[in-house]
Design a protein around this motif. Structure first.
Motif, PDB file in Angstrom:
ATOM      1  N   UNK A   1       0.828  -1.202   0.000  1.00  0.00           N
ATOM      2  CA  UNK A   1       0.000   0.000   0.000  1.00  0.00           C
ATOM      3  C   UNK A   1       0.864   1.255   0.000  1.00  0.00           C
ATOM      4  N   UNK A   2       0.336   2.295  -0.580  1.00  0.00           N
ATOM      5  CA  UNK A   2       0.922   3.625  -0.461  1.00  0.00           C
ATOM      6  C   UNK A   2       0.089   4.448   0.496  1.00  0.00           C
ATOM      7  N   UNK A   3       0.725   5.261   1.294  1.00  0.00           N
ATOM      8  CA  UNK A   3       0.006   6.058   2.288  1.00  0.00           C
ATOM      9  C   UNK A   3       0.722   7.378   2.504  1.00  0.00           C
ATOM     10  N   UNK A   4      -0.021   8.357   2.961  1.00  0.00           N
ATOM     11  CA  UNK A   4       0.545   9.654   3.322  1.00  0.00           C
ATOM     12  C   UNK A   4       0.035  10.018   4.710  1.00  0.00           C
ATOM     13  N   UNK A   5       0.876  10.639   5.487  1.00  0.00           N
ATOM     14  CA  UNK A   5       0.494  10.963   6.856  1.00  0.00           C
ATOM     15  C   UNK A   5       1.203  12.199   7.364  1.00  0.00           C
ATOM     16  N   UNK A   6       0.596  12.818   8.359  1.00  0.00           N
ATOM     17  CA  UNK A   6       1.188  13.997   8.974  1.00  0.00           C
ATOM     18  C   UNK A   6       0.554  14.187  10.345  1.00  0.00           C
ATOM     19  N   UNK A   7       1.244  14.938  11.181  1.00  0.00           N
ATOM     20  CA  UNK A   7       0.769  15.214  12.532  1.00  0.00           C
ATOM     21  C   UNK A   7       0.255  16.636  12.628  1.00  0.00           C
ATOM     22  N   UNK A   8      -0.566  16.892  13.636  1.00  0.00           N
ATOM     23  CA  UNK A   8      -1.114  18.223  13.863  1.00  0.00           C
ATOM     24  C   UNK A   8      -1.232  18.451  15.359  1.00  0.00           C
ATOM     25  N   UNK A   9      -1.021  19.708  15.758  1.00  0.00           N
ATOM     26  CA  UNK A   9      -1.115  20.106  17.160  1.00  0.00           C
ATOM     27  C   UNK A   9      -2.044  21.308  17.273  1.00  0.00           C
ATOM     28  N   UNK A  10      -2.772  21.445  18.402  1.00  0.00           N
ATOM     29  CA  UNK A  10      -3.630  22.640  18.572  1.00  0.00           C
ATOM     30  C   UNK A  10      -2.843  23.941  18.583  1.00  0.00           C
ATOM     31  N   UNK A  11      -1.667  23.925  19.177  1.00  0.00           N
ATOM     32  CA  UNK A  11      -0.807  25.107  19.210  1.00  0.00           C
ATOM     33  C   UNK A  11       0.267  24.966  18.135  1.00  0.00           C
ATOM     34  N   UNK A  12       0.373  25.961  17.292  1.00  0.00           N
ATOM     35  CA  UNK A  12       1.330  25.925  16.184  1.00  0.00           C
ATOM     36  C   UNK A  12       2.748  25.957  16.714  1.00  0.00           C
ATOM     37  N   UNK A  13       3.592  25.061  16.194  1.00  0.00           N
ATOM     38  CA  UNK A  13       4.991  25.020  16.578  1.00  0.00           C
ATOM     39  C   UNK A  13       5.835  25.870  15.657  1.00  0.00           C
ATOM     40  N   UNK A  14       6.999  26.252  16.123  1.00  0.00           N
ATOM     41  CA  UNK A  14       7.888  27.100  15.341  1.00  0.00           C
ATOM     42  C   UNK A  14       8.848  26.302  14.468  1.00  0.00           C
ATOM     43  N   UNK A  15       8.787  24.991  14.539  1.00  0.00           N
ATOM     44  CA  UNK A  15       9.755  24.163  13.842  1.00  0.00           C
ATOM     45  C   UNK A  15      10.776  23.581  14.795  1.00  0.00           C
ATOM     46  N   UNK A  16      11.025  24.266  15.893  1.00  0.00           N
ATOM     47  CA  UNK A  16      11.941  23.768  16.916  1.00  0.00           C
ATOM     48  C   UNK A  16      11.255  23.590  18.276  1.00  0.00           C
ATOM     49  N   UNK A  17      10.211  24.343  18.513  1.00  0.00           N
ATOM     50  CA  UNK A  17       9.556  24.317  19.811  1.00  0.00           C
ATOM     51  C   UNK A  17       8.092  23.933  19.637  1.00  0.00           C
ATOM     52  N   UNK A  18       7.679  22.896  20.338  1.00  0.00           N
ATOM     53  CA  UNK A  18       6.293  22.447  20.344  1.00  0.00           C
ATOM     54  C   UNK A  18       5.828  22.375  21.792  1.00  0.00           C
TER      55      UNK A  18
ATOM     56  N   UNK B   1       6.064  16.573  22.796  1.00  0.00           N
ATOM     57  CA  UNK B   1       5.077  16.978  21.788  1.00  0.00           C
ATOM     58  C   UNK B   1       5.601  16.708  20.377  1.00  0.00           C
ATOM     59  N   UNK B   2       6.879  16.981  20.148  1.00  0.00           N
ATOM     60  CA  UNK B   2       7.460  16.729  18.838  1.00  0.00           C
ATOM     61  C   UNK B   2       7.517  15.237  18.528  1.00  0.00           C
ATOM     62  N   UNK B   3       7.729  14.412  19.557  1.00  0.00           N
ATOM     63  CA  UNK B   3       7.827  12.967  19.351  1.00  0.00           C
ATOM     64  C   UNK B   3       6.496  12.335  18.978  1.00  0.00           C
ATOM     65  N   UNK B   4       5.390  13.071  19.108  1.00  0.00           N
ATOM     66  CA  UNK B   4       4.091  12.524  18.738  1.00  0.00           C
ATOM     67  C   UNK B   4       4.032  12.171  17.255  1.00  0.00           C
ATOM     68  N   UNK B   5       4.749  12.930  16.422  1.00  0.00           N
ATOM     69  CA  UNK B   5       4.696  12.694  14.980  1.00  0.00           C
ATOM     70  C   UNK B   5       5.313  11.355  14.612  1.00  0.00           C
ATOM     71  N   UNK B   6       6.537  11.102  15.070  1.00  0.00           N
ATOM     72  CA  UNK B   6       7.204   9.842  14.734  1.00  0.00           C
ATOM     73  C   UNK B   6       6.498   8.652  15.373  1.00  0.00           C
ATOM     74  N   UNK B   7       6.064   8.803  16.617  1.00  0.00           N
ATOM     75  CA  UNK B   7       5.379   7.704  17.293  1.00  0.00           C
ATOM     76  C   UNK B   7       4.038   7.413  16.631  1.00  0.00           C
TER      77      UNK B   7
END
Length: 366
Positions: A78-95, A161-167
């Motif tokens: 299968x092919x799949x696409x995925x992404x994470x989202x947070x209620x508070x926008x992160x700056x790229x380094x801080x979540x 919070x950042x680790x939520x994406x990979x997990x």
């Protein structure tokens, strides 16, 4: 109950609604505790519907891939696409969000096949843990940890919070490989069928694919590692960011590398990236090497075309997009042979190669 369903859909808590209506002067009769209980009840029903929807979408996705022949060693790829989202926008380094979610969608049906919700806080458990000595929390509906929708749950998860994406990517991809098609929702031919995510489309972050293909992770030794490809949306954002950084570093202001020029490159880049899907099944592009050669040449030709390096525009004709009927899409305006044709750059003029010095070379290496 409809009020609770509306709050659930909007993502609002009873306390915020009570404060909002009180500010408007509306007589609010329903207590926040009763509304919260109704919201929990509605949330469980919505969650059960989401699980059934993801299960059905996964079976439809697997059936479609199986009919296309995407099977390797008896396992549907299968092919799949995925992404994470947070209620508070992160700056790229801080979540700093206390909760987040990850969604996995099938590449063929464009439907959600798995999802995961993360929460780092639970007032009931934290109150019990702060007691001296710590006490066991009472029985309650706890959301702290990783809660899967058609996916594995891990209530002891304690990541950042950042680790939520990979997990989330690991848990969702793992759920696809461990799914058993016991209920023939889509077709009886899926019984005793095994599927896996073979190609994962996501942003430029490499943490997700590294976690999925970890030696102690979820990929069986007999199967190939999960492939990774970037999605066009994140690719064009990267290009825009790099060109804007080049403009700031070289101090190329005015019409030299203005927003309009950057947007022109971004638009043409987006067009070339999406054209790869058009040439997917055409003769002459049957291998990845041939498609990669065409893609790299077409991207480099965007810069040459903007600077009018080849006045005859022979390279533009070489990298034009072939169509299934044998014709070609006239990517370059020179091919249209219109006397009033102008390039979509400021003042309708091509960029000057040496104005300022190093202009062409600086953009080319991007």
């Amino acid at each position: 109950m409809l009020h609770a369903v509306g709050l659930q859909n909007a993502g609002l808590c009873p306390a915020k609604v009570e404060k909002y209506l009180t500010t408007l002067g509306v007589n609010y009769q329903l207590h926040r505790t009763n509304l919260g209980n109704l919201q929990k009840h509605a949330g469980k029903e919505v969650e059960s519907m989401a699980v059934a929807s993801c299960t059905k979408a996964l079976q439809e996705e697997t059936l479609l891939a199986k009919e296309k022949g995407d099977v390797l060693e008896g396992v549907v790829q299968l092919g799949a696409c995925g992404d994470a989202a947070w209620p508070n926008r992160g700056s790229g380094r801080s979540y700093a969000s206390f909760c987040g979610m990850f969604v996995l969608m099938g590449a063929l049906m464009k439907k959600v096949i798995s999802a995961n919700i993360f929460d780092k806080m639970c007032a009931t458990r934290e109150l019990a843990e702060r007691q001296v000595p710590p006490r066991a929390p009472p029985v309650h509906d706890c959301w702290r940890g990783a809660r899967g929708i058609n996916c594995q749950s891990d209530m002891d998860w304690r990541g950042s919070s950042k680790a939520m994406e990979a997990e989330g990517a690991v848990l969702c991809v793992k759920s696809v490989g461990e799914h058993t098609f016991t209920e023939p929702v889509a077709s009886d031919t899926l019984l005793d069928t095994q599927a896996r995510v073979a190609l994962f489309t996501a942003d430029e972050d490499s943490n997700m694919i590294a976690a999925i293909n970890d030696v102690n992770g979820i990929v069986p030794a007999k199967l190939l590692p999960v492939g990774k490809q970037f999605d066009p949306n994140h690719l064009q954002k990267l290009l825009y960011k790099d060109l804007d950084a080049l403009r700031a570093a070289r101090k190329w202001g005015g019409a030299t590398l203005s927003k309009a020029v950057i947007e022109y490159f971004n638009k043409q880049y987006r067009y070339v990236i999406k054209s790869v899907a058009v040439i997917e099944d055409l003769p002459g592009f049957d291998t990845k090497e041939k498609k990669a050669e065409w893609l790299s040449g077409a991207i480099m030709n965007i810069v040459d075309h903007a600077f009018n390096i080849d006045p005859t525009h022979a390279s533009c004709r070489r990298y034009r997009v072939p169509l299934p009927d044998g014709s070609f899409h006239p990517w370059c305006g020179v091919e249209s042979a219109k006397p009033d044709w102008k390039i979509h750059l400021p003042h309708g003029k091509f960029l000057q190669r040496d104005s300022p010095p190093g202009y062409y070379e600086g953009v080319k290496v991007m």
